[in-house]
Write a protein that holds these residues in place. Structure first.
Motif, PDB file in Angstrom:
ATOM      1  N   TYR A  24       0.876  -1.168   0.031  1.00 62.65           N
ATOM      2  CA  TYR A  24      -0.045   0.163  -0.164  1.00 62.65           C
ATOM      3  C   TYR A  24       0.988   1.205  -0.175  1.00 62.65           C
ATOM      4  CZ  TYR A  24      -4.494  -2.754   1.160  1.00 62.65           C
ATOM      5  OH  TYR A  24      -5.506  -3.351   0.873  1.00 62.65           O
ATOM      6  N   ARG A  25       0.251   2.250  -0.273  1.00 62.57           N
ATOM      7  CA  ARG A  25       0.894   3.781  -0.372  1.00 62.57           C
ATOM      8  C   ARG A  25       0.237   4.604   0.553  1.00 62.57           C
ATOM      9  NH1 ARG A  25       0.381   8.262  -3.007  1.00 62.57           N
ATOM     10  NH2 ARG A  25      -1.367   7.702  -3.991  1.00 62.57           N
ATOM     11  N   VAL A  26       1.160   5.500   1.285  1.00 64.32           N
ATOM     12  CA  VAL A  26       0.629   6.327   2.412  1.00 64.32           C
ATOM     13  C   VAL A  26       0.228   7.641   1.666  1.00 64.32           C
ATOM     14  CG1 VAL A  26       1.388   7.462   4.440  1.00 64.32           C
ATOM     15  CG2 VAL A  26       2.219   5.280   3.986  1.00 64.32           C
ATOM     16  N   LYS A  27      -0.954   7.958   2.050  1.00 64.45           N
ATOM     17  CA  LYS A  27      -1.719   9.232   1.516  1.00 64.45           C
ATOM     18  C   LYS A  27      -1.457  10.508   2.266  1.00 64.45           C
ATOM     19  CE  LYS A  27      -5.794   7.412   0.744  1.00 64.45           C
ATOM     20  NZ  LYS A  27      -7.245   7.513   0.559  1.00 64.45           N
ATOM     21  N   ALA A  28      -1.444  10.163   3.737  1.00 56.99           N
ATOM     22  CA  ALA A  28      -1.174  11.407   4.564  1.00 56.99           C
ATOM     23  C   ALA A  28      -0.038  12.099   4.607  1.00 56.99           C
ATOM     24  CB  ALA A  28      -1.857  10.907   5.993  1.00 56.99           C
ATOM     25  N   ASP A  29      -0.120  13.198   4.997  1.00 54.85           N
ATOM     26  CA  ASP A  29       1.340  14.020   5.237  1.00 54.85           C
ATOM     27  C   ASP A  29       2.471  13.066   6.143  1.00 54.85           C
ATOM     28  OD1 ASP A  29       0.517  15.911   3.517  1.00 54.85           O
ATOM     29  OD2 ASP A  29       0.116  17.248   5.002  1.00 54.85           O
ATOM     30  N   ARG A  30       1.641  12.622   7.265  1.00 52.85           N
ATOM     31  CA  ARG A  30       2.533  11.981   8.256  1.00 52.85           C
ATOM     32  C   ARG A  30       1.555  10.899   8.866  1.00 52.85           C
ATOM     33  NH1 ARG A  30       5.300  14.814  13.339  1.00 52.85           N
ATOM     34  NH2 ARG A  30       3.182  15.051  13.730  1.00 52.85           N
ATOM     35  N   LEU A  31       1.606   9.791   8.422  1.00 53.61           N
ATOM     36  CA  LEU A  31       0.594   8.535   9.158  1.00 53.61           C
ATOM     37  C   LEU A  31       1.336   8.177  10.530  1.00 53.61           C
ATOM     38  CD1 LEU A  31      -1.812   6.779   8.493  1.00 53.61           C
ATOM     39  CD2 LEU A  31      -0.267   5.402   7.284  1.00 53.61           C
ATOM     40  N   ARG A  32       0.414   8.179  11.306  1.00 51.77           N
ATOM     41  CA  ARG A  32       0.674   7.782  12.830  1.00 51.77           C
ATOM     42  C   ARG A  32       0.688   6.029  12.596  1.00 51.77           C
ATOM     43  NH1 ARG A  32      -2.856  11.875  14.183  1.00 51.77           N
ATOM     44  NH2 ARG A  32      -1.688  13.614  14.788  1.00 51.77           N
ATOM     45  N   VAL A  33       1.564   5.418  13.311  1.00 51.06           N
ATOM     46  CA  VAL A  33       1.710   4.020  13.664  1.00 51.06           C
ATOM     47  C   VAL A  33       1.441   3.842  14.866  1.00 51.06           C
ATOM     48  CG1 VAL A  33       2.806   1.814  13.056  1.00 51.06           C
ATOM     49  CG2 VAL A  33       3.088   3.661  11.670  1.00 51.06           C
ATOM     50  N   ARG A  34       0.025   2.882  15.337  1.00 50.58           N
ATOM     51  CA  ARG A  34      -0.042   2.673  16.715  1.00 50.58           C
ATOM     52  C   ARG A  34       0.335   1.147  17.102  1.00 50.58           C
ATOM     53  NH1 ARG A  34      -2.799   6.884  18.673  1.00 50.58           N
ATOM     54  NH2 ARG A  34      -3.778   8.442  17.178  1.00 50.58           N
ATOM     55  N   GLU A  35       0.264   0.970  18.436  1.00 53.69           N
ATOM     56  CA  GLU A  35       0.838  -0.332  19.098  1.00 53.69           C
ATOM     57  C   GLU A  35      -0.422  -1.281  18.554  1.00 53.69           C
ATOM     58  OE1 GLU A  35       2.868  -1.439  23.126  1.00 53.69           O
ATOM     59  OE2 GLU A  35       1.594   0.218  23.246  1.00 53.69           O
ATOM     60  N   SER A  36      -1.600  -0.874  18.534  1.00 53.40           N
ATOM     61  CA  SER A  36      -2.881  -1.789  18.323  1.00 53.40           C
ATOM     62  C   SER A  36      -3.561  -1.274  17.517  1.00 53.40           C
ATOM     63  CB  SER A  36      -3.171  -2.235  19.734  1.00 53.40           C
ATOM     64  OG  SER A  36      -3.756  -1.305  20.373  1.00 53.40           O
ATOM     65  N   GLY A  37      -4.686  -2.240  17.151  1.00 47.98           N
ATOM     66  CA  GLY A  37      -5.890  -1.559  16.462  1.00 47.98           C
ATOM     67  C   GLY A  37      -6.918  -0.717  17.326  1.00 47.98           C
ATOM     68  N   ASP A  38      -6.350   0.189  18.045  1.00 42.30           N
ATOM     69  CA  ASP A  38      -7.304   0.900  18.552  1.00 42.30           C
ATOM     70  C   ASP A  38      -6.767   2.636  18.546  1.00 42.30           C
ATOM     71  OD1 ASP A  38      -8.698   2.342  20.673  1.00 42.30           O
ATOM     72  OD2 ASP A  38      -8.309   1.033  22.422  1.00 42.30           O
ATOM     73  N   PRO A  39      -7.627   3.472  18.179  1.00 45.70           N
ATOM     74  CA  PRO A  39      -7.318   4.778  18.024  1.00 45.70           C
ATOM     75  C   PRO A  39      -6.700   5.509  19.157  1.00 45.70           C
ATOM     76  CG  PRO A  39      -9.751   4.416  18.134  1.00 45.70           C
ATOM     77  CD  PRO A  39      -9.124   3.302  18.043  1.00 45.70           C
ATOM     78  N   LYS A  40      -6.867   5.095  20.194  1.00 50.97           N
ATOM     79  CA  LYS A  40      -6.171   5.564  21.604  1.00 50.97           C
ATOM     80  C   LYS A  40      -5.127   4.723  22.213  1.00 50.97           C
ATOM     81  CE  LYS A  40     -11.072   7.101  23.391  1.00 50.97           C
ATOM     82  NZ  LYS A  40     -12.061   7.127  24.502  1.00 50.97           N
ATOM     83  N   SER A  41      -4.481   3.669  21.306  1.00 53.30           N
ATOM     84  CA  SER A  41      -3.207   3.073  21.562  1.00 53.30           C
ATOM     85  C   SER A  41      -2.205   4.122  21.596  1.00 53.30           C
ATOM     86  CB  SER A  41      -3.153   1.814  20.826  1.00 53.30           C
ATOM     87  OG  SER A  41      -3.135   2.187  19.545  1.00 53.30           O
ATOM     88  N   LYS A  42      -0.828   3.785  21.814  1.00 56.73           N
ATOM     89  CA  LYS A  42       0.308   4.380  21.906  1.00 56.73           C
ATOM     90  C   LYS A  42       0.880   4.470  20.520  1.00 56.73           C
ATOM     91  CE  LYS A  42       5.022   4.233  23.723  1.00 56.73           C
ATOM     92  NZ  LYS A  42       6.084   3.623  24.632  1.00 56.73           N
ATOM     93  N   VAL A  43       1.253   5.627  20.053  1.00 55.28           N
ATOM     94  CA  VAL A  43       1.735   5.782  18.853  1.00 55.28           C
ATOM     95  C   VAL A  43       3.342   5.553  18.793  1.00 55.28           C
ATOM     96  CG1 VAL A  43       2.513   7.718  17.035  1.00 55.28           C
ATOM     97  CG2 VAL A  43       0.537   7.836  18.315  1.00 55.28           C
ATOM     98  N   ILE A  44       3.835   4.513  18.034  1.00 54.04           N
ATOM     99  CA  ILE A  44       4.981   4.080  18.186  1.00 54.04           C
ATOM    100  C   ILE A  44       6.027   4.316  17.034  1.00 54.04           C
ATOM    101  CG2 ILE A  44       4.272   2.073  19.224  1.00 54.04           C
ATOM    102  CD1 ILE A  44       4.342   0.406  16.764  1.00 54.04           C
ATOM    103  N   GLY A  45       5.378   5.612  16.074  1.00 54.11           N
ATOM    104  CA  GLY A  45       6.159   5.714  15.248  1.00 54.11           C
ATOM    105  C   GLY A  45       5.239   6.340  13.963  1.00 54.11           C
ATOM    106  N   ASN A  46       5.962   7.052  12.922  1.00 53.54           N
ATOM    107  CA  ASN A  46       5.185   7.827  11.779  1.00 53.54           C
ATOM    108  C   ASN A  46       5.714   7.360  10.456  1.00 53.54           C
ATOM    109  OD1 ASN A  46       3.564   9.825  13.262  1.00 53.54           O
ATOM    110  ND2 ASN A  46       5.561   9.990  14.139  1.00 53.54           N
ATOM    111  N   ILE A  47       5.040   7.370   9.317  1.00 52.94           N
ATOM    112  CA  ILE A  47       5.464   7.116   8.166  1.00 52.94           C
ATOM    113  C   ILE A  47       5.164   8.316   7.232  1.00 52.94           C
ATOM    114  CG2 ILE A  47       5.163   5.318   6.204  1.00 52.94           C
ATOM    115  CD1 ILE A  47       3.785   3.334   8.089  1.00 52.94           C
ATOM    116  N   ALA A  48       6.125   8.657   6.329  1.00 47.68           N
ATOM    117  CA  ALA A  48       6.058   9.621   5.547  1.00 47.68           C
ATOM    118  C   ALA A  48       4.989   9.498   4.462  1.00 47.68           C
ATOM    119  CB  ALA A  48       7.448  10.200   5.024  1.00 47.68           C
ATOM    120  N   GLN A  49       4.491  10.692   3.585  1.00 48.47           N
ATOM    121  CA  GLN A  49       3.488  10.446   2.563  1.00 48.47           C
ATOM    122  C   GLN A  49       4.373   9.787   1.475  1.00 48.47           C
ATOM    123  OE1 GLN A  49       2.394  14.168   1.166  1.00 48.47           O
ATOM    124  NE2 GLN A  49       0.747  13.501  -0.012  1.00 48.47           N
TER     125      GLN A  49
END
Length: 326
Positions: A24-49
Protein backbone atom coordinates in the motif's frame (compact mmCIF):
# COMPACT_ATOMS: atom_id res chain seq x y z
CA UNK A 1 0.54 -40.34 4.14
CA UNK A 2 -0.33 -38.33 7.28
CA UNK A 3 2.88 -36.31 6.97
CA UNK A 4 2.08 -35.43 3.38
CA UNK A 5 -1.42 -34.33 4.40
CA UNK A 6 -0.12 -31.98 7.15
CA UNK A 7 2.57 -30.68 4.79
CA UNK A 8 -0.09 -29.74 2.22
CA UNK A 9 -2.16 -27.93 4.91
CA UNK A 10 0.88 -26.00 6.17
CA UNK A 11 1.83 -25.06 2.61
CA UNK A 12 -1.74 -23.84 1.96
CA UNK A 13 -1.75 -21.63 5.10
CA UNK A 14 1.67 -20.23 4.21
CA UNK A 15 0.62 -19.30 0.68
CA UNK A 16 -2.54 -17.58 2.00
CA UNK A 17 -0.44 -15.56 4.43
CA UNK A 18 1.83 -14.42 1.60
CA UNK A 19 -1.10 -13.35 -0.54
CA UNK A 20 -2.44 -11.24 2.34
CA UNK A 21 0.77 -9.23 2.47
CA UNK A 22 -0.06 -6.59 -0.10
CA UNK A 23 1.72 -3.31 -0.78
CA UNK A 24 0.00 0.00 0.00
CA UNK A 25 1.00 3.66 -0.39
CA UNK A 26 0.64 6.33 2.35
CA UNK A 27 -1.66 9.24 1.41
CA UNK A 28 -1.38 11.42 4.55
CA UNK A 29 1.41 13.93 5.22
CA UNK A 30 2.54 11.93 8.23
CA UNK A 31 0.76 8.69 9.07
CA UNK A 32 0.75 7.65 12.73
CA UNK A 33 1.60 4.01 13.53
CA UNK A 34 -0.05 2.71 16.70
CA UNK A 35 0.75 -0.20 18.98
CA UNK A 36 -2.64 -1.89 18.41
CA UNK A 37 -5.79 -1.55 16.34
CA UNK A 38 -7.20 1.04 18.77
CA UNK A 39 -7.30 4.79 17.95
CA UNK A 40 -6.32 5.55 21.57
CA UNK A 41 -3.34 3.18 21.68
CA UNK A 42 0.26 4.39 21.90
CA UNK A 43 1.88 5.94 18.80
CA UNK A 44 5.08 4.02 18.09
CA UNK A 45 6.17 5.73 14.88
CA UNK A 46 5.30 7.76 11.80
CA UNK A 47 5.42 7.03 8.06
CA UNK A 48 6.03 9.76 5.48
CA UNK A 49 3.72 10.51 2.56
CA UNK A 50 3.98 8.34 -0.60
CA UNK A 51 6.04 5.72 1.26
CA UNK A 52 5.19 2.09 0.45
CA UNK A 53 4.25 -0.28 3.29
CA UNK A 54 3.31 -3.95 3.53
CA UNK A 55 -0.07 -4.83 5.01
CA UNK A 56 0.12 -7.98 7.15
CA UNK A 57 -3.48 -8.10 8.39
CA UNK A 58 -6.50 -6.41 6.75
CA UNK A 59 -9.27 -8.06 8.78
CA UNK A 60 -9.91 -5.03 11.05
CA UNK A 61 -12.66 -2.68 9.82
CA UNK A 62 -10.72 0.52 10.57
CA UNK A 63 -7.04 -0.38 11.06
CA UNK A 64 -4.52 -2.44 9.08
CA UNK A 65 -1.53 -4.21 10.59
CA UNK A 66 1.55 -3.13 8.63
CA UNK A 67 5.27 -3.72 8.52
CA UNK A 68 7.59 -0.70 8.47
CA UNK A 69 11.30 -0.30 9.22
CA UNK A 70 11.58 -3.92 10.37
CA UNK A 71 8.76 -3.28 12.87
CA UNK A 72 5.06 -3.98 13.00
CA UNK A 73 2.15 -1.71 13.95
CA UNK A 74 -1.36 -0.60 13.11
CA UNK A 75 -2.45 2.31 10.87
CA UNK A 76 -5.80 3.77 9.85
CA UNK A 77 -7.02 2.28 6.56
CA UNK A 78 -8.40 5.71 5.52
CA UNK A 79 -4.93 7.11 4.86
CA UNK A 80 -3.43 4.34 2.72
CA UNK A 81 -4.29 3.08 -0.74
CA UNK A 82 -3.52 -0.19 -2.43
CA UNK A 83 -0.93 -0.13 -5.20
CA UNK A 84 -2.24 -1.79 -8.35
CA UNK A 85 -0.46 -5.04 -9.08
CA UNK A 86 1.58 -5.06 -12.30
CA UNK A 87 1.20 -8.83 -12.65
CA UNK A 88 -2.21 -8.58 -14.32
CA UNK A 89 -1.73 -7.52 -17.97
CA UNK A 90 -5.29 -8.48 -18.87
CA UNK A 91 -6.86 -5.33 -17.31
CA UNK A 92 -5.23 -2.30 -19.01
CA UNK A 93 -8.57 -0.87 -20.11
CA UNK A 94 -9.97 -0.85 -16.56
CA UNK A 95 -6.86 0.94 -15.29
CA UNK A 96 -7.00 3.63 -17.98
CA UNK A 97 -10.67 4.36 -17.31
CA UNK A 98 -10.22 4.65 -13.55
CA UNK A 99 -8.55 8.13 -13.29
CA UNK A 100 -11.50 9.86 -14.96
CA UNK A 101 -13.81 8.64 -12.19
CA UNK A 102 -11.49 9.38 -9.26
CA UNK A 103 -11.34 13.20 -8.99
CA UNK A 104 -14.26 14.79 -7.19
CA UNK A 105 -14.92 18.42 -8.00
CA UNK A 106 -17.62 20.92 -7.17
CA UNK A 107 -20.20 18.78 -9.01
CA UNK A 108 -20.11 16.27 -6.12
CA UNK A 109 -19.68 18.60 -3.13
CA UNK A 110 -19.63 16.90 0.28
CA UNK A 111 -19.94 18.30 3.80
CA UNK A 112 -17.12 17.53 6.22
CA UNK A 113 -16.54 18.29 9.90
CA UNK A 114 -13.25 19.58 11.36
CA UNK A 115 -11.78 17.19 13.95
CA UNK A 116 -9.07 19.45 15.43
CA UNK A 117 -8.97 22.99 16.78
CA UNK A 118 -7.32 25.80 14.76
CA UNK A 119 -7.07 23.82 11.51
CA UNK A 120 -4.80 25.74 9.14
CA UNK A 121 -6.34 26.85 5.85
CA UNK A 122 -3.68 27.33 3.18
CA UNK A 123 -3.67 29.26 -0.07
CA UNK A 124 -2.61 26.22 -2.13
CA UNK A 125 -2.46 22.43 -1.76
CA UNK A 126 1.06 22.62 -0.36
CA UNK A 127 2.09 22.24 3.33
CA UNK A 128 4.51 25.17 2.84
CA UNK A 129 2.03 27.57 1.22
CA UNK A 130 0.68 30.69 2.92
CA UNK A 131 -1.82 30.28 5.78
CA UNK A 132 -4.94 32.32 5.01
CA UNK A 133 -7.06 31.37 8.01
CA UNK A 134 -7.98 28.89 10.73
CA UNK A 135 -11.04 26.73 11.37
CA UNK A 136 -12.31 25.77 14.84
CA UNK A 137 -13.08 22.21 15.90
CA UNK A 138 -16.50 20.82 14.84
CA UNK A 139 -16.86 23.48 12.09
CA UNK A 140 -18.76 22.19 9.05
CA UNK A 141 -17.14 22.88 5.65
CA UNK A 142 -18.00 22.03 2.06
CA UNK A 143 -15.30 20.14 0.14
CA UNK A 144 -15.35 21.32 -3.49
CA UNK A 145 -12.25 19.47 -4.72
CA UNK A 146 -10.94 16.18 -3.32
CA UNK A 147 -8.72 15.13 -6.24
CA UNK A 148 -5.50 15.84 -4.28
CA UNK A 149 -4.18 12.91 -2.24
CA UNK A 150 -3.27 15.02 0.81
CA UNK A 151 -5.33 18.21 0.72
CA UNK A 152 -9.00 19.09 0.18
CA UNK A 153 -10.18 22.38 -1.28
CA UNK A 154 -12.91 23.67 1.00
CA UNK A 155 -15.49 26.45 0.97
CA UNK A 156 -16.71 28.13 4.14
CA UNK A 157 -18.70 31.27 4.83
CA UNK A 158 -15.74 33.60 4.35
CA UNK A 159 -13.92 32.10 1.35
CA UNK A 160 -12.02 29.13 -0.05
CA UNK A 161 -8.73 27.40 0.72
CA UNK A 162 -6.93 24.06 1.15
CA UNK A 163 -6.75 21.95 4.32
CA UNK A 164 -5.19 18.61 5.20
CA UNK A 165 -7.70 15.80 4.56
CA UNK A 166 -6.37 14.02 7.66
CA UNK A 167 -8.31 16.40 9.92
CA UNK A 168 -11.71 16.20 8.19
CA UNK A 169 -14.45 13.61 8.59
CA UNK A 170 -17.26 13.29 6.07
CA UNK A 171 -20.79 14.12 7.22
CA UNK A 172 -23.09 14.03 4.20
CA UNK A 173 -23.30 15.26 0.60
CA UNK A 174 -24.63 18.71 -0.10
CA UNK A 175 -27.79 18.89 -2.16
CA UNK A 176 -27.19 20.37 -5.59
CA UNK A 177 -30.25 22.57 -5.26
CA UNK A 178 -28.80 24.24 -2.16
CA UNK A 179 -25.96 25.76 -4.19
CA UNK A 180 -28.38 27.46 -6.57
CA UNK A 181 -29.96 29.37 -3.71
CA UNK A 182 -26.69 31.08 -2.71
CA UNK A 183 -27.16 34.32 -4.63
CA UNK A 184 -24.60 37.08 -4.26
CA UNK A 185 -25.99 40.16 -2.58
CA UNK A 186 -24.39 43.57 -2.17
CA UNK A 187 -26.27 44.47 1.03
CA UNK A 188 -26.82 42.01 3.91
CA UNK A 189 -30.35 41.47 5.12
CA UNK A 190 -30.91 42.97 8.56
CA UNK A 191 -32.96 40.77 10.86
CA UNK A 192 -35.31 42.76 13.08
CA UNK A 193 -35.07 41.80 16.75
CA UNK A 194 -37.57 43.39 19.12
CA UNK A 195 -36.29 41.66 22.26
CA UNK A 196 -34.32 44.70 23.46
CA UNK A 197 -37.28 47.03 22.86
CA UNK A 198 -39.59 44.79 24.87
CA UNK A 199 -37.03 44.55 27.68
CA UNK A 200 -36.54 48.32 27.76
CA UNK A 201 -40.33 48.86 27.85
CA UNK A 202 -40.67 46.53 30.84
CA UNK A 203 -37.81 48.30 32.64
CA UNK A 204 -39.36 51.71 31.90
CA UNK A 205 -42.70 50.60 33.35
CA UNK A 206 -40.98 49.34 36.50
CA UNK A 207 -39.05 52.62 36.89
CA UNK A 208 -42.21 54.69 36.42
CA UNK A 209 -43.98 52.57 39.04
CA UNK A 210 -41.09 53.05 41.48
CA UNK A 211 -41.14 56.80 40.82
CA UNK A 212 -44.89 56.93 41.44
CA UNK A 213 -44.68 55.19 44.81
CA UNK A 214 -41.60 57.24 45.79
CA UNK A 215 -43.53 60.48 45.26
CA UNK A 216 -46.65 59.10 46.93
CA UNK A 217 -44.97 57.92 50.12
CA UNK A 218 -42.24 60.58 50.35
CA UNK A 219 -44.58 62.75 52.43
CA UNK A 220 -43.47 65.91 50.67
CA UNK A 221 -39.72 65.25 51.24
CA UNK A 222 -38.23 67.10 48.26
CA UNK A 223 -34.76 65.66 48.78
CA UNK A 224 -36.01 62.07 48.68
CA UNK A 225 -38.19 62.80 45.66
CA UNK A 226 -35.33 64.52 43.79
CA UNK A 227 -32.90 61.70 44.60
CA UNK A 228 -35.41 59.09 43.37
CA UNK A 229 -35.98 61.00 40.12
CA UNK A 230 -32.21 61.28 39.44
CA UNK A 231 -31.58 57.55 40.11
CA UNK A 232 -34.49 56.50 37.89
CA UNK A 233 -33.47 58.85 35.04
CA UNK A 234 -29.83 57.67 35.15
CA UNK A 235 -30.93 54.01 35.18
CA UNK A 236 -33.29 54.62 32.26
CA UNK A 237 -30.58 56.43 30.28
CA UNK A 238 -28.06 53.59 30.65
CA UNK A 239 -30.73 51.03 29.68
CA UNK A 240 -31.50 53.10 26.59
CA UNK A 241 -27.91 53.38 25.34
CA UNK A 242 -27.32 49.70 26.11
CA UNK A 243 -30.41 48.10 24.58
CA UNK A 244 -32.03 50.66 22.24
CA UNK A 245 -29.44 53.01 20.81
CA UNK A 246 -27.86 51.58 17.64
CA UNK A 247 -24.10 50.97 17.77
CA UNK A 248 -21.89 52.99 15.42
CA UNK A 249 -18.43 51.94 14.18
CA UNK A 250 -16.06 54.49 12.61
CA UNK A 251 -12.41 54.57 11.62
CA UNK A 252 -9.92 51.96 10.45
CA UNK A 253 -9.44 48.63 12.24
CA UNK A 254 -6.38 46.51 11.37
CA UNK A 255 -4.87 43.14 12.35
CA UNK A 256 -1.20 42.16 12.55
CA UNK A 257 -1.97 38.46 12.02
CA UNK A 258 -1.48 36.54 8.76
CA UNK A 259 -5.13 36.40 7.64
CA UNK A 260 -7.10 37.14 4.48
CA UNK A 261 -8.85 40.39 5.43
CA UNK A 262 -6.25 42.74 6.92
CA UNK A 263 -8.05 46.08 7.43
CA UNK A 264 -11.61 47.42 7.67
CA UNK A 265 -12.13 51.15 7.07
CA UNK A 266 -15.63 52.21 8.17
CA UNK A 267 -16.18 55.45 6.25
CA UNK A 268 -19.91 55.95 6.83
CA UNK A 269 -22.79 54.38 8.76
CA UNK A 270 -23.26 51.59 6.17
CA UNK A 271 -20.13 51.50 3.96
CA UNK A 272 -16.76 49.88 4.67
CA UNK A 273 -13.56 49.48 2.63
CA UNK A 274 -11.77 46.14 3.11
CA UNK A 275 -8.19 45.15 2.25
CA UNK A 276 -8.03 41.56 0.96
CA UNK A 277 -4.51 40.17 1.36
CA UNK A 278 -5.53 36.87 -0.26
CA UNK A 279 -5.87 38.44 -3.74
CA UNK A 280 -4.02 41.69 -2.94
CA UNK A 281 -6.99 43.97 -3.59
CA UNK A 282 -9.33 46.50 -1.94
CA UNK A 283 -13.13 46.46 -2.17
CA UNK A 284 -16.02 48.47 -0.71
CA UNK A 285 -19.12 46.82 0.71
CA UNK A 286 -22.32 47.71 2.55
CA UNK A 287 -22.69 46.43 6.11
CA UNK A 288 -25.29 46.18 8.85
CA UNK A 289 -24.97 45.98 12.64
CA UNK A 290 -27.16 43.50 14.50
CA UNK A 291 -26.64 43.93 18.22
CA UNK A 292 -22.87 43.51 18.68
CA UNK A 293 -22.33 41.79 15.28
CA UNK A 294 -21.23 43.48 12.03
CA UNK A 295 -22.21 41.66 8.81
CA UNK A 296 -20.93 42.41 5.30
CA UNK A 297 -20.41 40.57 2.00
CA UNK A 298 -17.41 39.90 -0.20
CA UNK A 299 -19.16 38.60 -3.33
CA UNK A 300 -20.83 35.40 -1.99
CA UNK A 301 -18.85 35.30 1.26
CA UNK A 302 -20.28 36.66 4.51
CA UNK A 303 -17.83 38.44 6.81
CA UNK A 304 -18.79 38.75 10.48
CA UNK A 305 -17.08 40.88 13.14
CA UNK A 306 -17.96 41.09 16.83
CA UNK A 307 -17.84 44.54 18.45
CA UNK A 308 -15.94 44.16 21.72
CA UNK A 309 -15.67 47.93 22.33
CA UNK A 310 -15.05 51.18 20.44
CA UNK A 311 -11.40 50.25 19.84
CA UNK A 312 -11.57 46.50 19.20
CA UNK A 313 -13.32 44.14 16.78
CA UNK A 314 -13.15 40.32 16.93
CA UNK A 315 -13.26 38.25 13.72
CA UNK A 316 -14.25 34.62 13.15
CA UNK A 317 -13.50 32.10 10.36
CA UNK A 318 -11.15 33.54 7.71
CA UNK A 319 -11.23 36.84 9.61
CA UNK A 320 -10.31 35.12 12.86
CA UNK A 321 -8.26 37.48 15.00
CA UNK A 322 -8.33 40.83 16.78
CA UNK A 323 -8.69 44.11 14.87
CA UNK A 324 -7.52 47.23 16.71
CA UNK A 325 -8.50 50.77 15.79
CA UNK A 326 -5.64 52.82 14.39
Amino acid sequence: MTRIFFLIIALFIFTNDLSAQETYRVKADRLRVRESGDPKSKVIGNIAQNENITVLDANNAKFYKVKFKNREGWVSKDFIEKIASAAKPATPQANTAQPSATPQTAASTDMYRVTVDDLRVRQQADPKSKIVGYLPKDENVAVIDSSNTSFYKIKVTNGEGWVSKEFLVRISPVKAAAEKTSIAASVPQENKDYTNIIFFTVVALILITILYFSIKYASGNKFLIGFSVIVILVTGYFCYITFIQAKVVTGTFASNEDIQYKTFNFKSKDSVTVTDAYIDSVFTSKYVIEGDMIKLYDQQNTIMLLIRDDQTLIGEGFTRGTFTKR
